[in-house]
Design an enzyme around this catalytic site. Sequence first.
Site, PDB file in Angstrom:
ATOM      1  N   CYS A 120     -42.748  89.404  18.683  1.00 35.79           N
ATOM      2  CA  CYS A 120     -42.545  90.694  18.015  1.00 35.79           C
ATOM      3  C   CYS A 120     -41.268  90.655  17.175  1.00 35.79           C
ATOM      4  O   CYS A 120     -41.260  91.090  16.014  1.00 35.79           O
ATOM      5  CB  CYS A 120     -42.473  91.801  19.058  1.00 35.79           C
ATOM      6  SG  CYS A 120     -42.391  93.478  18.358  1.00 35.79           S
ATOM      7  N   CYS A 121     -40.190  90.112  17.748  1.00 37.20           N
ATOM      8  CA  CYS A 121     -38.929  89.975  17.007  1.00 37.20           C
ATOM      9  C   CYS A 121     -39.111  89.092  15.773  1.00 37.20           C
ATOM     10  O   CYS A 121     -38.520  89.350  14.720  1.00 37.20           O
ATOM     11  CB  CYS A 121     -37.843  89.376  17.896  1.00 37.20           C
ATOM     12  SG  CYS A 121     -37.195  90.490  19.166  1.00 37.20           S
ATOM     13  N   CYS A 201     -34.136  98.013  18.384  1.00 37.84           N
ATOM     14  CA  CYS A 201     -35.361  98.805  18.299  1.00 37.84           C
ATOM     15  C   CYS A 201     -35.426  99.787  19.477  1.00 37.84           C
ATOM     16  O   CYS A 201     -34.957  99.489  20.581  1.00 37.84           O
ATOM     17  CB  CYS A 201     -36.574  97.893  18.323  1.00 37.84           C
ATOM     18  SG  CYS A 201     -36.722  96.833  16.869  1.00 37.84           S
ATOM     19  N   CYS A 204     -36.748  98.691  22.898  1.00 36.08           N
ATOM     20  CA  CYS A 204     -36.045  97.553  23.491  1.00 36.08           C
ATOM     21  C   CYS A 204     -34.568  97.821  23.752  1.00 36.08           C
ATOM     22  O   CYS A 204     -33.804  96.884  24.007  1.00 36.08           O
ATOM     23  CB  CYS A 204     -36.188  96.332  22.573  1.00 36.08           C
ATOM     24  SG  CYS A 204     -37.901  95.864  22.272  1.00 36.08           S
ATOM     25  N   CYS A 233     -32.311  88.077  19.819  1.00 40.99           N
ATOM     26  CA  CYS A 233     -33.642  88.273  19.246  1.00 40.99           C
ATOM     27  C   CYS A 233     -34.062  87.126  18.348  1.00 40.99           C
ATOM     28  O   CYS A 233     -35.222  87.047  17.956  1.00 40.99           O
ATOM     29  CB  CYS A 233     -33.673  89.572  18.445  1.00 40.99           C
ATOM     30  SG  CYS A 233     -32.527  89.590  17.061  1.00 40.99           S
TER      31      CYS A 233
END
Length: 246
Positions: A120-121, A201, A204, A233
């Site tokens: 996702c990162c 985010c 997170c 990240c």
Amino acid sequence: MGAIDLHARASKDFDARLAETQALLVQAAAGYRPLTQASSLGAEDVVITHLIHRLALDIPVFVLDTGLLHAETLALLERTKAISRAPVTVYQPVQESVVQFVGREGQEAMYRSIELRKACCQIRKVEPLERALAGQKAWITGLRREQSAARAEVPLVDAGEARVKFNPLANWTWGDVWHYIAAHGVDYHPLHDRFYPSIGCAPCTRAISLGEDFRAGRWWWEADQEGGAAKECGLHVKKKDEVTTA
């Protein structure tokens, strides 16, 4: 009690650290073009942006809008764009990549494994960073040695890769950062007043408790099984022999 009241405590050699930072920014602006500042709009980054403005340096700023930022982050971004003397460019992930990832793994994939969180990162942060840095000779970050064990040896100037990275606050303490914010009335992220020292985010990031590590609120659900690397990240992980720093 807000972040300024809690943290604004200058170190005894703050003036020397400030002078060092200012000299480094001037050096970077004079010797490296094109050059840009990476800003997450956290406390360190707003200090650097403010210093760039005070020194009248023509250094543009970029922000990565991952699509999952806090509303407060987006509001600060708009305020920053409105007052900045230098261009502020916003980079977003490739929408099709986000749609495919979420469709395949779900909205909360990052909670299921470290691998999915990093994937996702990669889509939301690392790939947009590569575009933001394309063609840049150097960039400026808000990394400090005090932030984590993984960053304990961050140099002021990192020339170990194809693109030079300047870390002008490397020697600053958290108290120094907030002393500067208080002294100059710098607009800062309101989540800092709610015990968020490190802001990423929304899914997170959480507030931390007294005594917790500075970055404990980032990806807090992950077991500390990577020797601290789990608290990164990918934006500042060294990749040898590559053109870009991610």
